[in-house]
Write an enzyme that holds these catalytic residues in place. Sequence first.
Site, mmCIF file in Angstrom:
data_model
loop_
_atom_site.group_PDB
_atom_site.id
_atom_site.type_symbol
_atom_site.label_atom_id
_atom_site.label_comp_id
_atom_site.label_asym_id
_atom_site.label_seq_id
_atom_site.Cartn_x
_atom_site.Cartn_y
_atom_site.Cartn_z
ATOM 1 N N HIS A 34 3.211 8.563 7.576
ATOM 2 C CA HIS A 34 3.380 7.263 6.919
ATOM 3 C C HIS A 34 2.171 7.017 6.032
ATOM 4 O O HIS A 34 1.067 7.423 6.374
ATOM 5 C CB HIS A 34 3.458 6.147 7.975
ATOM 6 C CG HIS A 34 3.235 4.779 7.408
ATOM 7 N ND1 HIS A 34 4.228 4.069 6.784
ATOM 8 C CD2 HIS A 34 2.120 4.013 7.323
ATOM 9 C CE1 HIS A 34 3.738 2.901 6.356
ATOM 10 N NE2 HIS A 34 2.458 2.858 6.674
ATOM 11 N N TYR A 60 8.070 -1.709 11.170
ATOM 12 C CA TYR A 60 8.983 -1.426 10.048
ATOM 13 C C TYR A 60 9.982 -2.566 9.818
ATOM 14 O O TYR A 60 11.065 -2.341 9.268
ATOM 15 C CB TYR A 60 9.722 -0.105 10.293
ATOM 16 C CG TYR A 60 8.902 1.132 9.970
ATOM 17 C CD1 TYR A 60 8.561 1.447 8.644
ATOM 18 C CD2 TYR A 60 8.471 2.004 10.959
ATOM 19 C CE1 TYR A 60 7.829 2.583 8.326
ATOM 20 C CE2 TYR A 60 7.723 3.156 10.654
ATOM 21 C CZ TYR A 60 7.412 3.427 9.326
ATOM 22 O OH TYR A 60 6.686 4.555 9.008
ATOM 23 N N ASN A 85 9.749 12.531 8.516
ATOM 24 C CA ASN A 85 8.977 12.986 7.362
ATOM 25 C C ASN A 85 7.465 13.033 7.576
ATOM 26 O O ASN A 85 6.690 12.831 6.660
ATOM 27 C CB ASN A 85 9.364 12.196 6.110
ATOM 28 C CG ASN A 85 9.128 10.712 6.269
ATOM 29 O OD1 ASN A 85 8.618 10.271 7.288
ATOM 30 N ND2 ASN A 85 9.482 9.939 5.258
ATOM 31 N N GLU A 133 -1.371 -3.418 8.154
ATOM 32 C CA GLU A 133 -1.040 -2.307 9.054
ATOM 33 C C GLU A 133 -2.260 -1.835 9.838
ATOM 34 O O GLU A 133 -2.151 -1.480 11.017
ATOM 35 C CB GLU A 133 -0.432 -1.161 8.234
ATOM 36 C CG GLU A 133 0.940 -1.529 7.671
ATOM 37 C CD GLU A 133 1.488 -0.535 6.659
ATOM 38 O OE1 GLU A 133 2.574 -0.800 6.119
ATOM 39 O OE2 GLU A 133 0.845 0.515 6.422
ATOM 40 N N LYS A 143 3.550 11.096 12.294
ATOM 41 C CA LYS A 143 4.751 10.671 13.016
ATOM 42 C C LYS A 143 5.112 11.651 14.141
ATOM 43 O O LYS A 143 4.611 12.789 14.177
ATOM 44 C CB LYS A 143 5.906 10.523 12.018
ATOM 45 C CG LYS A 143 5.634 9.437 10.944
ATOM 46 C CD LYS A 143 6.852 9.205 10.055
ATOM 47 C CE LYS A 143 6.584 8.127 9.009
ATOM 48 N NZ LYS A 143 7.777 7.826 8.179
HETATM 49 P P1 ATP Z 1 6.559 5.270 5.091
HETATM 50 O O1 ATP Z 1 6.670 3.768 4.971
HETATM 51 O O2 ATP Z 1 6.879 5.777 6.473
HETATM 52 O O3 ATP Z 1 5.256 5.778 4.550
HETATM 53 P P2 ATP Z 1 7.969 5.585 2.622
HETATM 54 O O4 ATP Z 1 7.153 4.425 2.162
HETATM 55 O O5 ATP Z 1 7.879 6.845 1.837
HETATM 56 O O6 ATP Z 1 7.657 5.931 4.137
HETATM 57 P P3 ATP Z 1 10.131 3.755 3.073
HETATM 58 O O7 ATP Z 1 11.148 3.452 2.045
HETATM 59 O O8 ATP Z 1 9.067 2.767 3.367
HETATM 60 O O9 ATP Z 1 9.497 5.177 2.688
HETATM 61 O O10 ATP Z 1 10.908 4.119 4.419
HETATM 62 C C1 ATP Z 1 10.245 4.077 5.672
HETATM 63 C C2 ATP Z 1 10.703 5.239 6.514
HETATM 64 O O11 ATP Z 1 12.072 5.062 6.853
HETATM 65 C C3 ATP Z 1 10.659 6.600 5.828
HETATM 66 O O12 ATP Z 1 9.405 7.206 5.831
HETATM 67 C C4 ATP Z 1 11.650 7.376 6.647
HETATM 68 O O13 ATP Z 1 11.072 7.803 7.890
HETATM 69 C C5 ATP Z 1 12.710 6.325 6.928
HETATM 70 N N1 ATP Z 1 13.766 6.380 5.909
HETATM 71 C C6 ATP Z 1 13.703 5.944 4.623
HETATM 72 N N2 ATP Z 1 14.842 6.157 3.971
HETATM 73 C C7 ATP Z 1 15.669 6.768 4.867
HETATM 74 C C8 ATP Z 1 17.014 7.242 4.802
HETATM 75 N N3 ATP Z 1 17.735 7.155 3.691
HETATM 76 N N4 ATP Z 1 17.516 7.813 5.929
HETATM 77 C C9 ATP Z 1 16.803 7.910 7.068
HETATM 78 N N5 ATP Z 1 15.522 7.459 7.195
HETATM 79 C C10 ATP Z 1 14.971 6.903 6.106
HETATM 80 MG MG MG Z 2 6.979 2.638 3.249
#
Ligand code: ATP
Ligand code: MG
Length: 140
Positions: free
Chosen positions: A117, A51, A114, A128, A11
């Site tokens: 992804h 997303y 974070n 994806e 990211k």
């Molecule tokens: P990713 O899909 O990016 O691998 P993930 O599967 O661990 O991450 P998801 O629940 O799919 O988590 O959320 C997608 C992304 O949205 C997260 O990686 C983060 O960047 C963002 N995100 C998730 N929860 C929060 C939150 N509470 N506040 C801010 N951003 C968030």
């Molecule tokens: Mg996710």
Amino acid sequence: MAGNITFTMIKPDAVKAGHIGGILAQINEAGFRIVAMKLTKLSAEKAGEFYAVHKERPFYGELVEFMSSGSIVAAVLEKDNAVEDFRTLIGATNPAEAAEGTIRAKYATSIGENAVHGSDSDENAQIEASFHFSVTEMFK
Ligand code: ATP
Ligand code: MG
């Protein structure tokens, strides 16, 4: 083929901080083979589409803005049990909860920014990967 690929993005936070090399080294050391990869940038529209599952969540606007704020590395990775093993390698969404040594524990700064992804299912890995790469760009 199902079950042996996952899709990842390094990211914008991690790209800006100079962590592409460190993250790719950790991915390779964990036994993943890179079958497609590019340095690219998502438009806000593309980030929103990627997303879209989170459209109704309160953080959606922030997420789209962040994911389109700078370059990303998009890659398709191959390994047995790729999706689950990669989620283990990256750690929990919130770096404060990510296990020691995981990519997010080492490189992520917050739950929003974070570092990486990882796909959450075999089906989404295929969707994806196809979102970012044509069949001729994936070297199986
Ligand atoms: P990713 O899909 O990016 O691998 P993930 O599967 O661990 O991450 P998801 O629940 O799919 O988590 O959320 C997608 C992304 O949205 C997260 O990686 C983060 O960047 C963002 N995100 C998730 N929860 C929060 C939150 N509470 N506040 C801010 N951003 C968030
Ligand atoms: Mg996710």
